[in-house]
Design an enzyme around this catalytic site. Structure first.
Site, PDB file in Angstrom:
ATOM      1  N   ASP A 199       6.692  35.343  30.764  1.00 24.73           N
ATOM      2  CA  ASP A 199       6.707  33.104  30.976  1.00 24.73           C
ATOM      3  C   ASP A 199       7.959  32.859  30.455  1.00 24.73           C
ATOM      4  OD1 ASP A 199       6.218  31.026  31.390  1.00 24.73           O
ATOM      5  OD2 ASP A 199       3.426  31.913  30.823  1.00 24.73           O
ATOM      6  N   CYS A 363      -4.395  24.525  27.211  1.00 21.81           N
ATOM      7  CA  CYS A 363      -4.214  25.515  28.103  1.00 21.81           C
ATOM      8  C   CYS A 363      -3.989  27.374  27.706  1.00 21.81           C
ATOM      9  CB  CYS A 363      -3.274  25.542  29.297  1.00 21.81           C
ATOM     10  SG  CYS A 363      -3.672  24.060  30.449  1.00 21.81           S
TER      11      CYS A 363
HETATM   12  N1  C6P Z   1       2.637  24.675  29.810  1.00 21.62           N
HETATM   13  C1  C6P Z   1       2.359  22.854  28.359  1.00 21.62           C
HETATM   14  O1  C6P Z   1       2.375  21.511  27.948  1.00 21.62           O
HETATM   15  P1  C6P Z   1       3.429  25.158  35.080  1.00 21.62           P
HETATM   16  O2  C6P Z   1       1.834  24.595  35.168  1.00 21.62           O
HETATM   17  O3  C6P Z   1       3.433  26.656  36.531  1.00 21.62           O
HETATM   18  O4  C6P Z   1       4.996  24.427  35.626  1.00 21.62           O
HETATM   19  O5  C6P Z   1       3.388  26.323  34.056  1.00 21.62           O
HETATM   20  C2  C6P Z   1       2.549  26.875  33.705  1.00 21.62           C
HETATM   21  C3  C6P Z   1       3.078  27.318  31.980  1.00 21.62           C
HETATM   22  C4  C6P Z   1       2.830  28.734  32.007  1.00 21.62           C
HETATM   23  N2  C6P Z   1       3.346  29.050  30.593  1.00 21.62           N
HETATM   24  C5  C6P Z   1       3.799  28.624  29.815  1.00 21.62           C
HETATM   25  C6  C6P Z   1       3.701  29.083  28.613  1.00 21.62           C
HETATM   26  C7  C6P Z   1       3.525  27.452  29.877  1.00 21.62           C
HETATM   27  O6  C6P Z   1       3.834  26.623  28.819  1.00 21.62           O
HETATM   28  C8  C6P Z   1       2.797  26.744  30.303  1.00 21.62           C
HETATM   29  C9  C6P Z   1       2.650  25.394  31.153  1.00 21.62           C
HETATM   30  C10 C6P Z   1       2.505  22.819  30.067  1.00 21.62           C
HETATM   31  O7  C6P Z   1       2.143  23.557  27.584  1.00 21.62           O
HETATM   32  C11 C6P Z   1       1.278  22.365  30.998  1.00 21.62           C
HETATM   33  S1  C6P Z   1      -0.497  23.191  30.371  1.00 21.62           S
END
Ligand code: C6P
Length: 404
Positions: A199, A363
């Site tokens: 990721d 999250c």
């Molecule tokens: N973290 C944070 O404030 P998306 O929402 O699909 O663009 O990314 C999801 C995601 C997946 N993996 C990691 C390690 C992340 O940090 C995030 C998104 C943001 O930390 C929003 S929750």
């Protein structure tokens, strides 16, 4: 020469005020601000080129298709993938991981198999795997972390078994800032015959990533965290594996031939791109990657490392300060708590001073449980932040502490 004044001028939003104070934007881990170059690319495409891609013989459609496919090549170059067939456009990291969980799960996961995640994953890299495990009767295993916020590599080795189908690991923790040794993680998994998904949501904006060097099988990231618009992201996969995976969604573009009896699928990467793609966003993603490349990922890294070290030094001096994650080898993310001040109170009062930080569980509920807390205050830096903004954060935190 890293000209921070010129860089900041590229981001009009950084000049605005909130509550009559200059904005100090330290929530880049959630999303980054967009430079003119990216917004201009979008406006230019809507004003001058707009047409659906891969469908029309007419001039505009051809031109929009060219921009879309050139963007794919820009992404390929940026992450040093071997071929554009390995670059699948998605809506973001979350969709990339869900795509893989469904598709990989259909092809390769059966009852009793294991998926290995880590204790520091974002929900996006936990829940899709949990859903897959429920569907297939597979088992989710978790690599724990040490008290300093690094991965327990001894446990990782121990948990890998001949039933482990996939290792899913974040490159950088969005809470702890920990930079995981992903190359080593990949080597160990491969020697066990296991594939790896990285990721990259929190790594791609901060330092150069190289698919051929990392040798991971899959890699996901989001455009909006790397100065591109929302709603676009990438799933990278090695061609040999993507070829073996079934499509995720059905619809236009992903097909070769459709009859009511049977459908054959398009070649990579289109097999995984059902429906009209957000071709304006892919073009703008390429503009964002060109933008950061023109500054130099190594220069961005050096600048943000300087800010992070400086912030760690200054914040550590505040009475009652508790910083989560390793002090060394961390990326531009600092999660903290001060005394018994609730993270939400700290975040709300900092906001009144014009300082945007994130508060809460980020999250990452299982990680919060491991740390024995309900949330943190998190400052995360981008390429345009300055030492003066770190000073404003430190003064703000001191001021809030004084109020309690
Ligand atoms: N973290 C944070 O404030 P998306 O929402 O699909 O663009 O990314 C999801 C995601 C997946 N993996 C990691 C390690 C992340 O940090 C995030 C998104 C943001 O930390 C929003 S929750």
């Amino acid at each position: 020469m890293y000209d921070i004044t010129a860089i900041r001028n590229d981001f009009p939003i950084l000049g605005r005020e909130v509550y009559k104070r200059p904005l100090v934007y330290l929530d880049n881990g959630a999303t980054t601000q967009k430079p003119r170059q990216v917004v201009d690319a979008m406006v230019d495409e809507y004003y001058n080129v707009n047409a659906n891609v891969h469908r029309g013989v007419h001039f505009l459609s051809q031109q929009a298709t060219d921009l879309h496919e050139q963007s794919r090549e820009t992404v390929r170059r940026f992450i040093n993938a071997q071929s554009t067939s390995e670059i699948i456009f998605t809506r973001g990291t979350t969709e990339s991981i869900n795509l893989l969980a469904f598709s990989f799960g259909e092809a390769f996961v059966k009852a009793g198999d294991e998926i290995l995640v880590t204790e520091m994953e974002h929900h996006s890299n936990i829940v899709p795997w949990q859903m897959l495990c429920e569907r297939k009767g597979a088992v989710l295993k978790v690599v724990p972390i040490s008290d300093d916020g690094t991965l327990r590599m001894d446990e990782y080795r121990r948990l890998l078994s001949d039933r482990t189908r996939l290792v899913c690991c974040t490159h950088v923790s969005n809470v702890l800032g920990t930079v995981n040794p992903v190359k080593e993680i990949v080597e160990i998994a491969h020697s066990n015959g296991t594939l790896v998904l990285i990721d990259g949501a929190q790594s791609t904006p901060h330092f150069a990533v190289d698919m051929q060097d990392l040798d991971c099988d899959f890699f996901a990231f989001s455009g909006h965290k790397i100065y591109a618009p929302t709603g676009v992201g990438v799933l990278y996969g090695k061609e040999e594996w993507l070829d073996k995976l079934p499509p995720y969604q059905g619809g236009g573009e992903m097909i070769q031939k459709v009859t009511f009896e049977h459908t054959t699928y398009n070649a990579l990467p289109y097999k995984f791109e059902a429906g009209t793609p957000d071709y304006v966003a892919t073009h703008a993603l390429a503009a964002a990657l060109d933008y950061v490349s023109s500054l130099g990922m190594d220069n961005i890294f050096a600048h943000e490392q300087d800010l992070t070290r400086y912030a760690l030094e200054q914040l550590s001096q505040i009475e009652g300060m508790r910083i989560f994650g390793p002090m060394d080898g961390r990326d531009a993310v600092i999660s903290f708590l001060v005394g018994d001040i609730h993270h939400l109170d700290m975040g709300t009062l900092l906001d009144r001073l014009g300082i945007a930080v994130r508060t809460g569980h980020h999250c990452a509920d299982p990680l919060m449980s491991r740390l024995g807390i309900t949330g943190t205050v998190r400052a995360s830096f981008g390429l345009y932040n300055t030492r003066e903004e770190v000073d404003a954060l430190v003064a703000g935190v001191e001021r809030v502490r004084g109020m309690f």
